[in-house]
Every structure is written in C-alpha cells, then in structure tokens.
Write a protein that holds these residues in place. Structure first.
Motif, PDB file in Angstrom:
ATOM      1  N   ILE A  69       3.217   2.409  44.384  1.00  0.00           N
ATOM      2  CA  ILE A  69       3.003   3.297  43.011  1.00  0.00           C
ATOM      3  C   ILE A  69       3.992   2.629  41.942  1.00  0.00           C
ATOM      4  O   ILE A  69       5.048   3.003  42.351  1.00  0.00           O
ATOM      5  N   LEU A  70       3.578   2.069  41.009  1.00  0.00           N
ATOM      6  CA  LEU A  70       4.138   1.725  39.990  1.00  0.00           C
ATOM      7  C   LEU A  70       3.996   2.563  38.647  1.00  0.00           C
ATOM      8  O   LEU A  70       2.928   3.217  38.711  1.00  0.00           O
ATOM      9  N   TYR A  71       4.984   3.061  37.987  1.00  0.00           N
ATOM     10  CA  TYR A  71       4.765   3.633  36.630  1.00  0.00           C
ATOM     11  C   TYR A  71       5.473   3.408  35.682  1.00  0.00           C
ATOM     12  O   TYR A  71       6.623   2.654  35.851  1.00  0.00           O
ATOM     13  N   ASP A  72       5.084   3.523  34.372  1.00  0.00           N
ATOM     14  CA  ASP A  72       5.902   3.604  33.094  1.00  0.00           C
ATOM     15  C   ASP A  72       6.379   4.966  32.845  1.00  0.00           C
ATOM     16  O   ASP A  72       5.960   5.922  32.789  1.00  0.00           O
ATOM     17  N   GLN A  73       7.755   4.827  32.656  1.00  0.00           N
ATOM     18  CA  GLN A  73       8.568   6.202  32.410  1.00  0.00           C
ATOM     19  C   GLN A  73       8.354   6.496  30.868  1.00  0.00           C
ATOM     20  O   GLN A  73       7.892   5.745  30.152  1.00  0.00           O
ATOM     21  N   LEU A  74       8.226   7.711  30.716  1.00  0.00           N
ATOM     22  CA  LEU A  74       8.284   8.357  29.518  1.00  0.00           C
ATOM     23  C   LEU A  74       8.993   7.537  28.443  1.00  0.00           C
ATOM     24  O   LEU A  74       9.954   7.118  28.444  1.00  0.00           O
ATOM     25  N   GLY A  75       8.425   7.246  27.398  1.00  0.00           N
ATOM     26  CA  GLY A  75       8.946   6.597  26.221  1.00  0.00           C
ATOM     27  C   GLY A  75       8.728   5.091  26.200  1.00  0.00           C
ATOM     28  O   GLY A  75       8.998   4.145  25.505  1.00  0.00           O
ATOM     29  N   ASN A  76       8.157   4.472  27.262  1.00  0.00           N
ATOM     30  CA  ASN A  76       8.047   3.017  27.687  1.00  0.00           C
ATOM     31  C   ASN A  76       6.536   2.636  28.088  1.00  0.00           C
ATOM     32  O   ASN A  76       5.803   3.576  28.769  1.00  0.00           O
ATOM     33  N   GLY A  77       6.175   1.381  27.813  1.00  0.00           N
ATOM     34  CA  GLY A  77       4.870   0.883  28.159  1.00  0.00           C
ATOM     35  C   GLY A  77       3.761   1.720  27.677  1.00  0.00           C
ATOM     36  O   GLY A  77       3.397   2.023  26.536  1.00  0.00           O
ATOM     37  N   LEU A  78       2.839   2.071  28.457  1.00  0.00           N
ATOM     38  CA  LEU A  78       1.497   2.937  28.352  1.00  0.00           C
ATOM     39  C   LEU A  78       1.810   4.275  28.514  1.00  0.00           C
ATOM     40  O   LEU A  78       0.751   5.074  28.177  1.00  0.00           O
ATOM     41  N   SER A  79       2.867   4.880  28.876  1.00  0.00           N
ATOM     42  CA  SER A  79       2.988   6.209  28.773  1.00  0.00           C
ATOM     43  C   SER A  79       3.555   6.650  27.304  1.00  0.00           C
ATOM     44  O   SER A  79       3.602   5.770  26.337  1.00  0.00           O
ATOM     45  N   HIS A  81       5.011   7.516  23.989  1.00  0.00           N
ATOM     46  CA  HIS A  81       6.174   6.927  23.210  1.00  0.00           C
ATOM     47  C   HIS A  81       6.699   8.226  22.399  1.00  0.00           C
ATOM     48  O   HIS A  81       5.756   8.834  21.787  1.00  0.00           O
ATOM     49  N   LEU A  82       7.788   8.350  22.211  1.00  0.00           N
ATOM     50  CA  LEU A  82       8.317   9.297  21.244  1.00  0.00           C
ATOM     51  C   LEU A  82       9.490   8.710  20.275  1.00  0.00           C
ATOM     52  O   LEU A  82      10.709   9.153  20.607  1.00  0.00           O
ATOM     53  N   ALA A  83       9.140   7.783  19.511  1.00  0.00           N
ATOM     54  CA  ALA A  83       9.934   7.362  18.560  1.00  0.00           C
ATOM     55  C   ALA A  83      10.901   8.074  17.717  1.00  0.00           C
ATOM     56  O   ALA A  83      11.703   7.899  17.431  1.00  0.00           O
ATOM     57  N   GLU A  84      10.169   9.551  17.512  1.00  0.00           N
ATOM     58  CA  GLU A  84      10.665  10.425  16.711  1.00  0.00           C
ATOM     59  C   GLU A  84      11.788  11.052  17.252  1.00  0.00           C
ATOM     60  O   GLU A  84      12.841  11.696  16.631  1.00  0.00           O
ATOM     61  N   GLU A 211       8.338  -7.467  25.663  1.00  0.00           N
ATOM     62  CA  GLU A 211       7.428  -7.165  24.573  1.00  0.00           C
ATOM     63  C   GLU A 211       7.420  -5.903  24.129  1.00  0.00           C
ATOM     64  O   GLU A 211       7.287  -5.492  23.283  1.00  0.00           O
ATOM     65  N   TRP A 212       7.243  -4.988  25.544  1.00  0.00           N
ATOM     66  CA  TRP A 212       7.335  -3.664  25.333  1.00  0.00           C
ATOM     67  C   TRP A 212       8.404  -3.117  24.742  1.00  0.00           C
ATOM     68  O   TRP A 212       8.638  -2.265  23.796  1.00  0.00           O
ATOM     69  N   MET A 213       9.678  -3.511  25.298  1.00  0.00           N
ATOM     70  CA  MET A 213      10.997  -3.228  24.972  1.00  0.00           C
ATOM     71  C   MET A 213      11.107  -3.578  23.267  1.00  0.00           C
ATOM     72  O   MET A 213      11.700  -2.716  22.699  1.00  0.00           O
ATOM     73  N   ALA A 214      10.577  -4.443  22.833  1.00  0.00           N
ATOM     74  CA  ALA A 214      10.785  -5.011  21.333  1.00  0.00           C
ATOM     75  C   ALA A 214       9.884  -4.061  20.437  1.00  0.00           C
ATOM     76  O   ALA A 214      10.260  -3.770  19.485  1.00  0.00           O
ATOM     77  N   LYS A 215       8.783  -3.513  21.197  1.00  0.00           N
ATOM     78  CA  LYS A 215       7.999  -2.668  20.375  1.00  0.00           C
ATOM     79  C   LYS A 215       8.701  -1.247  19.987  1.00  0.00           C
ATOM     80  O   LYS A 215       8.419  -0.664  19.028  1.00  0.00           O
ATOM     81  N   ASP A 216       9.605  -0.916  20.951  1.00  0.00           N
ATOM     82  CA  ASP A 216      10.123   0.819  20.940  1.00  0.00           C
ATOM     83  C   ASP A 216      11.452   0.636  21.644  1.00  0.00           C
ATOM     84  O   ASP A 216      11.426   0.503  22.964  1.00  0.00           O
ATOM     85  N   THR A 217      12.574   0.408  20.958  1.00  0.00           N
ATOM     86  CA  THR A 217      13.829   0.515  21.513  1.00  0.00           C
ATOM     87  C   THR A 217      14.354   1.863  21.768  1.00  0.00           C
ATOM     88  O   THR A 217      15.473   2.024  21.933  1.00  0.00           O
ATOM     89  N   THR A 218      13.644   2.988  21.530  1.00  0.00           N
ATOM     90  CA  THR A 218      14.041   4.221  21.374  1.00  0.00           C
ATOM     91  C   THR A 218      14.859   4.523  22.551  1.00  0.00           C
ATOM     92  O   THR A 218      16.072   5.202  22.545  1.00  0.00           O
ATOM     93  N   VAL A 219      14.359   4.641  23.852  1.00  0.00           N
ATOM     94  CA  VAL A 219      15.086   4.944  24.903  1.00  0.00           C
ATOM     95  C   VAL A 219      16.243   4.136  25.208  1.00  0.00           C
ATOM     96  O   VAL A 219      17.229   4.682  25.553  1.00  0.00           O
ATOM     97  N   TYR A 220      16.194   2.651  25.346  1.00  0.00           N
ATOM     98  CA  TYR A 220      17.307   2.049  25.545  1.00  0.00           C
ATOM     99  C   TYR A 220      18.527   2.272  24.817  1.00  0.00           C
ATOM    100  O   TYR A 220      19.587   2.308  25.198  1.00  0.00           O
ATOM    101  N   HIS A 221      18.142   2.223  23.418  1.00  0.00           N
ATOM    102  CA  HIS A 221      19.073   2.301  22.372  1.00  0.00           C
ATOM    103  C   HIS A 221      19.922   3.894  22.428  1.00  0.00           C
ATOM    104  O   HIS A 221      21.106   3.707  22.039  1.00  0.00           O
ATOM    105  N   THR A 222      19.182   4.759  22.646  1.00  0.00           N
ATOM    106  CA  THR A 222      19.616   6.190  22.701  1.00  0.00           C
ATOM    107  C   THR A 222      20.207   6.248  24.032  1.00  0.00           C
ATOM    108  O   THR A 222      21.626   6.865  23.743  1.00  0.00           O
TER     109      THR A 222
END
Length: 307
Positions: A69-79, A81-84, A211-222
């Motif tokens: 079982i693989l999954y994308d954690q909240l804020g990432n990939g196809l799960s 996103h909460l850039a706000e 590519e996914w990380m470049a689209k949304d850096t919210t989780v990593y940077h926070t």
C-alpha cells in the motif's frame, strides 16, 4: 501518475482545522484479502515528497507475494493540498500524519500490517510505532532519523566533501536568507547528486516526486526548512531516543554508505529498539531502493516474509 499504474483510491480524512474536506490518495499492489500475507504500508519521505519515488517497492508483490500500500500524505501528490497553511507549524505536525495513517489503516480494514517509512517517513513510522498500535507486526526504518541534530551534523560533515565554491555558495545563501535562489538550489543539487540519489539519469519515480515538491513546497518548508541540513522548522528539535524502547515491532534499519543518514544518524535505532536488525547498502546513498534495487527487494522482502 506513477509509472506502475496501480489500482488506486482515496479516503476522506477529517481534519477539523483544515478548513475544507481532505482526502488521502492511495495505491494498492496485490490482494489485501490474501490472509496468508501481511500487507506492507509505505510512508514516503520529505516531509513533502510523494509516493512516486518509492513505487518501485510495489515489486515486493511479485518477488515475495507481499501486498503493498502506497499513499501520498496530506499536502502532497494527489492527496489534498493546503497551501493556505504554509508556515502554520501548529497545523503541520507529526501527530497530524499519525492520525492520517490511522485513518488509512481503518479505511482499509487492516487487522495486521507491516510499515516501511523512508527518511521523514521513518520519523513518522517510529513516532507511530512507539504507541504500540494494534496490528503493527514489523517495521522498516529506511535511511531515517532518530535525532534531527544528528542528521544536521552528518550533513554538515558531508558538505565538507564538496568543492569549496559549492560550500561557499551554500553558506552564503543560508547566512543571507536567500535559500530560494537558483544558485542555492544548484549548489544543493551537487550535494543531492552525491548523497540523495547517485543514479544518472535520475529515475523516473524520483523525477515525478521532485515535480510534485516543486509544485507545492508547503509541507517541506513549514516542517523542515530550506534544505536537508538547513533545518529551521519544528522538526529541528525532533528526538525520539527516549521512547524507542517502547517499539515492540520487530524492526529492520536500512541505509546507504553515502547516505545523509550516516551511521551516527541511525545508530540510536539499533541501540534502543529491542528487536532490531541493521543493514547497510555499500553502493547507495539515501535511496538504496533505487540504487541497489534487487538487493533491497531481497533484504526487505525476506525480512518481512520471516515469521
């Protein structure tokens, strides 16, 4: 989309402070109804990556008959996103991701399961395992971190192996607070080529994750910060040493010889987890599953298949 095109689905994940409906996207390789094999859940790194770079581990279904079982954690990939929520350290916590994992296990009705966490996924995995959750049988901590300061110290030491101009560039931008610059990104790229993934060209799954990380850096940077060893987020204080003795699951530690997760980073897992085995991959950095795939599948598959 992952190159493996696995059957997928999503589960609603209730996050009261999220401000909107949230969902976790997952993929399944193999048959979860096969009661002769314990399914393996795989938690990706980052925080802020996606499942793609770990999708190759779905081959454990073919090599060992293990449902994966693989999954994308909240804020990432196809799960969801909460850039706000960028910069909101009260929202992005380890507990949030533990709750998400619990929710996924409940949705899939797993009475018994194994868990593999890579890098940050191992921080999540160890934090999950010390709770002695019902159903957790075996744990794999892949290139992970028991104490964040150990990871930072190892990264700084490895940085000294880079050319002086690259070192100077990294130091300059971290000192001046310009880590968002192209020059800093390129200098860090030199480090990552030696200590993240040594394969060229970069494997497709890793490219998809980048590519996914470049689209949304919210989780990593926070949670983390600008780079792997310039950790400014709340994870900088992570230290699970005093709780590792609570892990009852039989545990396998893996890492690479050229890994940012050096011996000094993973050693505490080996010292304090009661039932534990440690394997180093001599030709790998941080992604042994990509750099020495066949051996990795053999080591991990055999470990999970043993009673």
């Amino acid at each position: 989309m992952s190159e493996y095109n696995l059957p997928d689905g999503e589960v609603a994940f209730t996050v009261p402070s999220g401000g909107k409906p949230c969902f976790t996207h997952y993929w399944i390789s193999g048959d979860l109804k096969d009661t002769t094999k314990t399914p393996l859940i795989i938690a990706h790194g980052g925080p802020g990556c996606s499942h793609n770079y770990l999708a190759i581990l779905s081959r454990l279904t073919q090599t060992h008959g293990i449902p994966v079982i693989l999954y994308d954690q909240l804020g990432n990939g196809l799960s969801t996103h909460l850039a706000e929520k960028n910069g909101d350290t009260e929202f992005w916590t380890i507990q949030l991701f533990i709750d998400e994992l619990d929710n996924l296990i409940s949705h899939l009705k797993l009475s018994e399961y194994d868990l593999l966490g890579h890098s940050w996924g191992g921080i999540l995995g160890s934090s999950f395992a010390v709770r002695q959750p019902k159903g957790l049988r075996k744990l794999v901590l892949a290139s992970s971190i028991a104490v964040m300061q150990d990871w930072v110290d190892a990264g700084i030491k490895l940085q000294r192996g880079l050319s002086q101009d690259v070192q100077d560039t990294i130091t300059k931008h971290e000192r001046e607070g310009t880590t968002g610059s192209k020059e800093y990104e390129e200098a860090m790229g030199v480090f990552y080529d030696k200590h993240l993934c040594r394969i060229k060209p970069t494997p497709r799954g890793m490219v998809e994750t980048f590519e996914w990380m470049a689209k949304d850096t919210t989780v990593y940077h926070t949670m983390n910060g600008p780079s792997e060893f310039f950790v400014t987020g709340p994870l900088k204080d992570f230290d699970i040493t005093s709780e590792l003795h609570k892990i009852t699951a039989v545990t396998l530690i893996t890492h690479g010889h050229y890994d940012g997760a050096q011996d000094s980073v993973v050693r505490k897992f080996f010292q304090y987890i009661p039932k534990v085995k440690w394997v180093e991959f001599a030709e790998s950095s941080h992604t042994a599953h990509l750099e020495e795939t066949e051996r990795y599948l053999h080591i991990v598959g055999d470990f999970l298949s043993q009673e």
